[in-house]
Design an enzyme around this catalytic site. Structure first.
Site, short mmCIF file in Angstrom:
data_model
loop_
_atom_site.label_atom_id
_atom_site.label_comp_id
_atom_site.label_asym_id
_atom_site.label_seq_id
_atom_site.Cartn_x
_atom_site.Cartn_y
_atom_site.Cartn_z
N ASP A 297 -2.21 3.39 45.79
CA ASP A 297 -1.92 2.47 46.89
C ASP A 297 -0.60 2.92 47.54
OD1 ASP A 297 -3.14 0.35 48.31
OD2 ASP A 297 -1.56 -0.99 47.65
N ASP B 289 -6.24 6.44 43.95
CA ASP B 289 -4.90 6.60 44.56
C ASP B 289 -3.95 5.55 43.97
OD1 ASP B 289 -6.83 4.98 46.54
OD2 ASP B 289 -4.87 4.03 46.49
N1 LIG Z 1 -5.53 1.64 47.83
C1 LIG Z 1 -6.69 1.04 48.07
N2 LIG Z 1 -6.74 -0.20 48.60
C2 LIG Z 1 -7.93 -0.81 48.82
N3 LIG Z 1 -9.10 -0.26 48.56
C3 LIG Z 1 -9.12 0.97 48.04
N4 LIG Z 1 -10.12 1.77 47.68
C4 LIG Z 1 -9.61 2.91 47.20
N5 LIG Z 1 -8.25 2.88 47.26
C5 LIG Z 1 -7.92 1.68 47.78
#
Ligand SMILES: Nc1ncnc2[nH]cnc12
Ligand SMILES: CSC[C@H]1O[C@H](OP(=O)(O)O)[C@H](O)[C@@H]1O
Length: 295
Positions: free
Chosen positions: A214, A212
């Site tokens: 974030d 992703d």
């Molecule tokens: N955005 C994110 N922040 C922290 N850990 C993750 N693991 C997968 N995506 C994450």
């Protein structure tokens, strides 16, 4: 002539990775640790004749959250099981527009923002300070890069992984801050795991698999587990392909680690031999036996 060893490849599977199908001669086996309860039993087996030991980081069924993982017990049992190397396979968010979901980042640096975890095997009664300037083993990184290239996986060699405490995902301001620090990916688990692997004199590498963007990205206002899991499942299949490709390359008998990961404790212990706590020394038998027995 430097001594050669037959490598034993440790694999720590993160979110979405709870087994390594295709491992031959497989058996799950409980390994006891003086550091407490590890996440799960270890899965022993071979890939192309190379000995492998797999640990699902969060346990089968994903029972244990990042802050409650017993990182010390996990690394200790892998060392007891004979591992010489550890490949960490982890889900991460991206902090870098050039690293979209599906990218495999072979990290070369960490920023450790965790604060609620036991971070060292060394305590009162035996103090040690290992170098973490280069926290990831470049020899493992080279092999992973070559395997990812041969498989045509979208990947990047090098990148900074920011480790947050969690379990909540970051705020927008935190995400922007880490971007301003030039971090590339964010996750919750690879510290103190990498620090403990260094103390245990294990070569350690991270394949950070982006799930992703974030919450900083204009098109992705927040992270949701649903969205993460969708990408994670596709990443997990490709991670297993990567493992099957890289393990044979790492399995040949070899000499000492050129970066010195396997000798990290040579000059690290500062406590005078006659002041060392016998109970702690006993707990350190697997992790630091090489140097403690020589003293
Ligand atoms: N955005 C994110 N922040 C922290 N850990 C993750 N693991 C997968 N995506 C994450
Ligand atoms: C389920 S997404 C958040 C979770 O996934 C990552 O764990 P791992 O490194 O074990 O794959 C991340 O660090 C979080 O713990």
């Amino acid at each position: 002539m430097p001594e050669t060893i037959a490598p034993v490849i440790g694999l720590i599977g993160g979110s979405g990775l709870y087994d390594i199908e295709g491992l031959e001669n497989r058996r799950w086996q409980r390994v006891e640790s003086p550091w407490g309860e590890p996440s799960d039993e270890l899965l022993f087996g071979t890939l192309a004749g190379v000995s492998c030991v797999f640990l699902p980081r969060h346990g089968r069924g994903h029972r244990v959250p990042p802050s409650e993982l017993n990182y010390r017990a996990n690394i200790d049992i892998m060392k007891r099981a004979g591992c010489t190397d550890i490949l960490s396979l982890s889900a991460v968010g991206s902090l870098n527009a050039d690293l979209p979901p599906g990218t495999f980042v072979i990290a070369d640096q960490f920023i450790d923002r965790t604060f609620a975890r036991k971070k060292s095997f060394f305590e009162t009664g035996c103090v040690a300070h290992v170098s973490m300037a280069h926290p990831l083993c470049p020899r493992l990184g080279d092999a992973l890069e070559e395997a990812a290239r041969d498989l045509g996986l979208p990947h990047k060699r090098g990148g900074t992984y920011l480790v947050m405490e969690g379990p909540q995902f970051s705020t927008r301001a935190e995400s922007e801050l880490y971007r301003a620090w030039s971090c590339d990916v964010i996750g919750m688990t690879n510290m103190p795991e990498a620090k403990l692997a260094r103390e245990a004199e294990l070569c350690y590498a991270t394949v950070a698999m982006v799930t992703d963007f974030d919450c900083w990205h204009p098109g992705h206002d927040h992270v949701t587990v649903d969205a993460v899991v969708k990408v994670l499942l596709a990443n997990a299949d490709r991670a297993k392909e990567l493992v099957r490709a890289v393990v044979p390359a790492l399995g040949a008998a070899r000499g000492p680690c050129p970066a010195g990961c396997d000798r990290a404790l040579d000059a690290a212990i500062v406590t005078a031999p006659d002041k060392r706590d016998p109970a702690l020394m006993a707990k350190l038998d697997a992790v630091a036996g090489r140097v403690l027995r020589a003293a």
